[in-house]
Design an enzyme around this catalytic site. Structure first.
Site, PDB file in Angstrom:
ATOM      1  CE  LYS A  77      -3.562  -2.094   2.953  1.00  0.00           C
ATOM      2  NZ  LYS A  77      -4.160  -1.953   4.300  1.00  0.00           N
ATOM      3  CD  GLU A 142       8.375  -0.810  -2.372  1.00  0.00           C
ATOM      4  OE1 GLU A 142       7.357  -0.225  -1.967  1.00  0.00           O
ATOM      5  OE2 GLU A 142       8.621  -2.010  -2.177  1.00  0.00           O
ATOM      6  CB  ILE A 144      10.408   2.847   1.838  1.00  0.00           C
ATOM      7  CG1 ILE A 144      11.665   3.044   2.664  1.00  0.00           C
ATOM      8  CG2 ILE A 144       9.563   1.725   2.396  1.00  0.00           C
ATOM      9  CD1 ILE A 144      11.408   3.724   3.994  1.00  0.00           C
ATOM     10  CG  ASP A 146      13.858  -1.706   4.620  1.00  0.00           C
ATOM     11  OD1 ASP A 146      13.642  -2.663   3.863  1.00  0.00           O
ATOM     12  OD2 ASP A 146      13.227  -1.508   5.672  1.00  0.00           O
ATOM     13  CB  THR A 147      16.772  -5.546   3.771  1.00  0.00           C
ATOM     14  OG1 THR A 147      15.497  -5.978   3.259  1.00  0.00           O
ATOM     15  CG2 THR A 147      16.663  -5.261   5.246  1.00  0.00           C
ATOM     16  N   GLY A 148      16.311  -4.391   0.758  1.00  0.00           N
ATOM     17  CA  GLY A 148      16.308  -4.793  -0.648  1.00  0.00           C
ATOM     18  C   GLY A 148      15.723  -6.179  -0.865  1.00  0.00           C
ATOM     19  CE  LYS A 149      16.275  -9.626   4.497  1.00  0.00           C
ATOM     20  NZ  LYS A 149      15.934 -10.246   5.762  1.00  0.00           N
ATOM     21  CB  THR A 150      10.540  -6.112  -0.127  1.00  0.00           C
ATOM     22  OG1 THR A 150      10.496  -6.345   1.277  1.00  0.00           O
ATOM     23  CG2 THR A 150       9.138  -6.060  -0.669  1.00  0.00           C
ATOM     24  CE  LYS A 174      13.673   2.945   6.578  1.00  0.00           C
ATOM     25  NZ  LYS A 174      13.078   2.152   7.653  1.00  0.00           N
TER      26      LYS A 174
HETATM   27  N1  HPA Z   1       8.303   3.168   7.359  1.00  0.00           N
HETATM   28  C1  HPA Z   1       7.190   2.536   6.914  1.00  0.00           C
HETATM   29  N2  HPA Z   1       7.223   1.393   6.253  1.00  0.00           N
HETATM   30  C2  HPA Z   1       8.434   0.843   6.018  1.00  0.00           C
HETATM   31  C3  HPA Z   1       9.619   1.451   6.444  1.00  0.00           C
HETATM   32  C4  HPA Z   1       9.550   2.670   7.158  1.00  0.00           C
HETATM   33  O1  HPA Z   1      10.564   3.279   7.582  1.00  0.00           O
HETATM   34  N3  HPA Z   1      10.644   0.656   6.045  1.00  0.00           N
HETATM   35  C5  HPA Z   1      10.064  -0.386   5.394  1.00  0.00           C
HETATM   36  N4  HPA Z   1       8.749  -0.295   5.374  1.00  0.00           N
END
Ligand code: HPA
Ligand code: MG
Length: 226
Positions: A77, A142, A144, A146-150, A174
């Site tokens: 979402k 997308e 965000i 972060d780890t890149g796994k998703t 991130k």
């Molecule tokens: N905020 C909200 N959703 C997220 C974040 C975040 O920092 N990192 C990964 N999903």
């Protein structure tokens, strides 16, 4: 007075780099919904800056893909707001140039976070038939990374539909130590490893109705913890 957070804007791929020390803006400097007072620590990225950066990403995307037809794949979402704004800017550029970009917009829903922690398993919720991606130029949008796994799992999933080309736009990336996979082709901001909310990013489904990207306070975390 708050320091200016931006140290450099790297060409295209890197995004605007927000330093680890960036404290954000004091909440009193902006407006936000009354129901979140006490739940936020600071305004990390004001809405206007997000919009201006998104407009520039739209231009970069048009420069690269403007002569193609694309399928925009919005990752729900959290990606809905960024995707909607990005598509608006691309449409505006397309109207005002001699490039006419035919866009389809499709959606995929992923879930991997509980509270502020990433869970190991990635769920593709309500799996859409993505056979529309076959032979197409796909732009994954997308909010965000972060780890890149998703993103890695999603790319693998998308590749099974044999698209012609896949590009990724990520509003936020991130800085994390154990990042895997490729980073997005279009990045809005590179941010420290902090949990942020707003602009459709949630904490247990709350804060999507906040325009700015903010850092949640400890009491905010407690209030909406499940
Ligand atoms: N905020 C909200 N959703 C997220 C974040 C975040 O920092 N990192 C990964 N999903
Ligand atoms: Mg979430």
């Amino acid at each position: 007075m708050a320091d200016f957070p931006v140290i450099k804007a790297e060409a295209k791929c890197g995004g605007i780099v927000i330093k680890d020390e960036w404290p954000g803006y004091h909440l009193d400097l902006f407006t936000f919904p009354e129901h979140y007072s006490g739940d936020l620590e600071c305004v990390y990225l004001p809405h206007g800056i997000i919009m201006d950066r998104t407009e520039r990403l739209a231009r970069d995307i048009m420069d690269d893909l403007g002569d193609h037809d694309i399928v925009v794949l919005c990752v729900l979402k959290g990606g809905y707001q960024f995707c909607a704004d990005l598509v608006e800017y691309i449409k505006a550029l397309s109207r005002n140039s001699n490039k006419s970009l035919l866009m389809r917009v499709d959606f995929i829903r992923l879930k991997s976070y509980l509270n502020d922690k990433s869970t190991e398993d990635l769920h593709i919720v309500g799996a859409e038939d993505l056979s529309v991606l076959n032979g197409k130029n796909v732009l994954i949008v997308e909010a965000i990374v972060d780890t890149g796994k998703t993103m890695k799992a999603l790319l693998k999933h998308v590749e099974t539909f044999k698209p012609k080309m896949v590009k990724v736009a990520g509003l936020l990336v991130k800085r994390v130590e154990n990042a895997v996979g490729r980073s997005p082709d279009y990045v809005g901001f590179e941010i420290p490893n902090r949990f942020v909310v707003g602009y459709a990013l949630d904490y247990n489904e709350y804060f999507r109705d906040l325009n700015h990207i903010c850092v949640i306070s400890e009491s905010g975390k407690m209030k909406y913890k499940i």
